[in-house]
Design an enzyme around this catalytic site. Structure first.
Site, PDB file in Angstrom:
ATOM      1  N   GLY A  22       0.582  -4.943   1.319  1.00 24.52           N
ATOM      2  CA  GLY A  22      -0.618  -5.057   0.502  1.00 24.52           C
ATOM      3  C   GLY A  22      -0.369  -5.762  -0.820  1.00 24.52           C
ATOM      4  O   GLY A  22      -1.279  -6.357  -1.390  1.00 24.52           O
TER       5      GLY A  22
ATOM      6  N   GLU B  95      -0.554  -9.299  -0.087  1.00 18.04           N
ATOM      7  CA  GLU B  95      -1.976  -9.626   0.159  1.00 18.04           C
ATOM      8  C   GLU B  95      -2.774  -9.737  -1.137  1.00 18.04           C
ATOM      9  O   GLU B  95      -3.665 -10.580  -1.245  1.00 18.04           O
ATOM     10  CB  GLU B  95      -2.593  -8.563   1.081  1.00 18.04           C
ATOM     11  CG  GLU B  95      -2.038  -8.654   2.501  1.00 18.04           C
ATOM     12  CD  GLU B  95      -2.473  -7.494   3.366  1.00 18.04           C
ATOM     13  OE1 GLU B  95      -2.074  -6.348   3.070  1.00 18.04           O
ATOM     14  OE2 GLU B  95      -3.226  -7.719   4.322  1.00 18.04           O
TER      15      GLU B  95
ATOM     16  N   ALA C  39       0.870  -1.177   0.000  1.00 15.71           N
ATOM     17  CA  ALA C  39       0.000   0.000   0.000  1.00 15.71           C
ATOM     18  C   ALA C  39       0.906   1.225   0.000  1.00 15.71           C
ATOM     19  O   ALA C  39       2.055   1.157   0.452  1.00 15.71           O
ATOM     20  CB  ALA C  39      -0.878  -0.019   1.239  1.00 15.71           C
TER      21      ALA C  39
ATOM     22  N   GLU D 287       4.138  -4.890   7.780  1.00 13.29           N
ATOM     23  CA  GLU D 287       3.316  -3.834   8.390  1.00 13.29           C
ATOM     24  C   GLU D 287       3.760  -3.497   9.809  1.00 13.29           C
ATOM     25  O   GLU D 287       3.746  -2.332  10.205  1.00 13.29           O
ATOM     26  CB  GLU D 287       1.830  -4.246   8.388  1.00 13.29           C
ATOM     27  CG  GLU D 287       1.168  -4.149   7.029  1.00 13.29           C
ATOM     28  CD  GLU D 287       1.366  -5.384   6.153  1.00 13.29           C
ATOM     29  OE1 GLU D 287       2.143  -6.277   6.542  1.00 13.29           O
ATOM     30  OE2 GLU D 287       0.733  -5.442   5.087  1.00 13.29           O
TER      31      GLU D 287
HETATM   32  N1  DAK Z   1       4.604   3.239  -0.858  1.00  8.24           N
HETATM   33  C1  DAK Z   1       4.977   4.396  -1.450  1.00  8.24           C
HETATM   34  N2  DAK Z   1       6.123   4.544  -2.122  1.00  8.24           N
HETATM   35  C2  DAK Z   1       6.926   3.469  -2.198  1.00  8.24           C
HETATM   36  C3  DAK Z   1       6.607   2.230  -1.602  1.00  8.24           C
HETATM   37  C4  DAK Z   1       5.373   2.130  -0.903  1.00  8.24           C
HETATM   38  N3  DAK Z   1       4.931   0.997  -0.354  1.00  8.24           N
HETATM   39  N4  DAK Z   1       7.611   1.381  -1.832  1.00  8.24           N
HETATM   40  C5  DAK Z   1       8.521   2.047  -2.561  1.00  8.24           C
HETATM   41  N5  DAK Z   1       8.116   3.309  -2.782  1.00  8.24           N
HETATM   42  C6  DAK Z   1       8.805   4.369  -3.508  1.00  8.24           C
HETATM   43  C7  DAK Z   1       9.981   4.908  -2.727  1.00  8.24           C
HETATM   44  O1  DAK Z   1       9.539   5.845  -1.776  1.00  8.24           O
HETATM   45  C8  DAK Z   1      10.798   5.524  -3.821  1.00  8.24           C
HETATM   46  O2  DAK Z   1      10.222   6.745  -4.205  1.00  8.24           O
HETATM   47  P1  DAK Z   1      11.080   8.118  -4.225  1.00  8.24           P
HETATM   48  O3  DAK Z   1      11.657   8.230  -2.867  1.00  8.24           O
HETATM   49  O4  DAK Z   1      12.108   7.848  -5.298  1.00  8.24           O
HETATM   50  O5  DAK Z   1      10.076   9.163  -4.583  1.00  8.24           O
HETATM   51  C9  DAK Z   1      10.598   4.555  -4.989  1.00  8.24           C
HETATM   52  O6  DAK Z   1       9.400   3.834  -4.677  1.00  8.24           O
HETATM   53  C10 DAK Z   1      11.728   3.543  -5.124  1.00  8.24           C
HETATM   54  O7  DAK Z   1      11.907   2.907  -3.880  1.00  8.24           O
HETATM   55  P2  DAK Z   1      13.334   2.831  -3.144  1.00  8.24           P
HETATM   56  O8  DAK Z   1      14.201   3.968  -3.538  1.00  8.24           O
HETATM   57  O9  DAK Z   1      13.048   2.636  -1.684  1.00  8.24           O
HETATM   58  O10 DAK Z   1      13.915   1.497  -3.798  1.00  8.24           O
HETATM   59  P3  DAK Z   1      14.945   0.486  -3.137  1.00  8.24           P
HETATM   60  O11 DAK Z   1      15.327  -0.435  -4.218  1.00  8.24           O
HETATM   61  O12 DAK Z   1      16.025   1.198  -2.396  1.00  8.24           O
HETATM   62  O13 DAK Z   1      14.080  -0.323  -2.058  1.00  8.24           O
HETATM   63  C11 DAK Z   1      12.132  -1.536  -1.249  1.00  8.24           C
HETATM   64  C12 DAK Z   1      13.037  -1.151  -2.467  1.00  8.24           C
HETATM   65  C13 DAK Z   1      10.929  -2.265  -1.786  1.00  8.24           C
HETATM   66  C14 DAK Z   1      12.940  -2.449  -0.324  1.00  8.24           C
HETATM   67  C15 DAK Z   1      11.751  -0.225  -0.501  1.00  8.24           C
HETATM   68  O14 DAK Z   1      11.182   0.686  -1.452  1.00  8.24           O
HETATM   69  C16 DAK Z   1      10.759  -0.462   0.572  1.00  8.24           C
HETATM   70  O15 DAK Z   1      11.058  -0.964   1.656  1.00  8.24           O
HETATM   71  N6  DAK Z   1       9.484  -0.073   0.302  1.00  8.24           N
HETATM   72  C17 DAK Z   1       8.420  -0.167   1.270  1.00  8.24           C
HETATM   73  C18 DAK Z   1       7.942  -1.586   1.341  1.00  8.24           C
HETATM   74  C19 DAK Z   1       6.883  -1.762   2.390  1.00  8.24           C
HETATM   75  O16 DAK Z   1       7.088  -1.567   3.598  1.00  8.24           O
HETATM   76  N7  DAK Z   1       5.698  -2.159   1.935  1.00  8.24           N
HETATM   77  C20 DAK Z   1       4.608  -2.452   2.796  1.00  8.24           C
HETATM   78  C21 DAK Z   1       3.799  -1.215   2.984  1.00  8.24           C
HETATM   79  S1  DAK Z   1       2.638  -1.447   4.299  1.00  8.24           S
HETATM   80  C22 DAK Z   1      -4.474  -1.045   6.021  1.00  8.24           C
HETATM   81  C23 DAK Z   1      -4.418  -0.953   4.674  1.00  8.24           C
HETATM   82  C24 DAK Z   1      -3.324  -1.438   4.005  1.00  8.24           C
HETATM   83  C25 DAK Z   1      -2.273  -1.951   4.697  1.00  8.24           C
HETATM   84  C26 DAK Z   1      -2.321  -2.022   6.056  1.00  8.24           C
HETATM   85  C27 DAK Z   1      -3.410  -1.584   6.750  1.00  8.24           C
HETATM   86  N8  DAK Z   1      -5.582  -0.511   6.719  1.00  8.24           N
HETATM   87  C28 DAK Z   1      -6.222   0.618   6.214  1.00  8.24           C
HETATM   88  C29 DAK Z   1      -6.026  -1.140   7.926  1.00  8.24           C
HETATM   89  C30 DAK Z   1      -1.091  -2.355   3.965  1.00  8.24           C
HETATM   90  C31 DAK Z   1       0.109  -1.952   4.404  1.00  8.24           C
HETATM   91  C32 DAK Z   1       1.279  -2.031   3.547  1.00  8.24           C
HETATM   92  O17 DAK Z   1       1.273  -2.462   2.406  1.00  8.24           O
END
Ligand code: DAK
Length: 256
Positions: A108, A111, A63, A131
């Site tokens: 997400g 998921e 997400a 998360e």
């Molecule tokens: N959201 C927004 N932007 C994201 C992103 C994300 N999930 N993942 C990556 N990006 C963006 C980065 O911010 C970056 O953008 P700029 O800074 O260049 O503007 C660009 O994509 C490239 O990412 P990186 O520079 O970080 O690339 P790396 O190769 O260094 O790293 C990575 C790749 C996948 C390891 C890293 O980007 C990362 O850790 N990303 C976050 C992954 C993550 O934590 N995903 C889970 C998100 S939590 C709910 C609803 C939904 C959910 C929960 C509750 N409720 C309403 C109850 C779901 C939650 C989630 O999905």
């Protein structure tokens, strides 16, 4: 538009294309995906759906975290419900939905893949429910679908650890059905989609429905559902064609 749509040989391919954010999902991406899946479900020219991510790095990196930073509890409820809606659209689809996971499938993104009926992954794919690292819990069905797919112990380990696992480990615990080199992932997924297309569409839909319902059913309710679906098929041309083709020693023709 964040969703690319293509139909090749009765296979509908949906590609999430928001590469500057590693295909992270915001409400617009979710709405477009929901509509695209529904459009393929209604399209007679589509028998199997493949869902993948654009680029070579990410399936869906989760997400949109930048968006979630702005949410209050009410906004989070709406965002959670929207994500759950698309996962239900996918899981309830009478046409098989295969996730071709071509890179990061995080939060997400993992998921969304869990809602698909089958997951094929590239060798470079990485999976996580991270998360808890963000002070969240999985919000699009991860606490419910992950244990059903990989078992309670593996799901708890992944959800409270928040760590990434590679495709080999994902395969070992049953999260992924098959692994392929990245450059062969779509070709192999298409091959399996075409295998499915040789089979009866109604039988496939009924099988998916019975399997899906098994999660909430007692064994006896599930068996009753199965026997009803089984007998209903005997009133269809599809079943008649399948049985007759076997007896006549020819390949069944279900889709012309
Ligand atoms: N959201 C927004 N932007 C994201 C992103 C994300 N999930 N993942 C990556 N990006 C963006 C980065 O911010 C970056 O953008 P700029 O800074 O260049 O503007 C660009 O994509 C490239 O990412 P990186 O520079 O970080 O690339 P790396 O190769 O260094 O790293 C990575 C790749 C996948 C390891 C890293 O980007 C990362 O850790 N990303 C976050 C992954 C993550 O934590 N995903 C889970 C998100 S939590 C709910 C609803 C939904 C959910 C929960 C509750 N409720 C309403 C109850 C779901 C939650 C989630 O999905």
């Amino acid at each position: 538009m964040f969703i690319k749509i293509e139909i090749i040989d009765q296979v509908g391919i949906l590609t999430i294309d928001r590469q500057d954010a590693l295909n992270a999902m915001n409400p617009q991406v979710l709405r477009e995906l929901d509509l695209a899946v529904k459009t393929f479900i209604a399209d007679k020219n589509v028998g199997v759906i493949i869902l993948t991510g654009a680029g070579e790095k990410a399936f869906i990196a989760g997400a949109d975290i930048k968006l979630m930073q702005q949410l209050d509890t009410e906004g989070a409820l709406d965002f959670g419900k929207l994500g759950q809606k698309i996962t239900m659209t996918i899981e309830d689809s009478p046409k098989p939905v295969i996730a071709a996971v071509n890179g990061f499938a995080l939060g997400g993104g993992c998921e969304i893949s869990l809602a698909c009926h089958i997951r094929f992954a590239s060798e470079n794919a990485m999976f996580a429910q991270p998360e808890v690292k963000l002070g969240l819990i999985p919000g699009w069905g991860g606490t419910q679908r992950l244990p059903r797919i990989v078992g309670k112990g593996n799901a708890i380990e992944l959800i409270i650890g928040g760590h990434m696992i590679n495709s080999q480990e994902a395969h070992r615990i049953g999260l992924v059905n098959k692994i392929f080199p990245l450059d062969q992932l779509m070709e192999e997924t298409m091959k399996f989609a075409k295998l499915i297309l040789g089979n009866g569409p109604r039988s496939i839909a009924e099988s998916l429905h019975c399997i899906h319902k098994s999660a909430g059913n007692t064994l006896i309710d599930g068996l009753n559902l199965e026997v009803e679906a089984f007998s209903d098929l005997f009133g269809t041309d599809e079943t008649s064609e399948g049985l007759t083709a076997f007896v006549e020693k020819r390949k069944a023709d279900f889709r012309s």
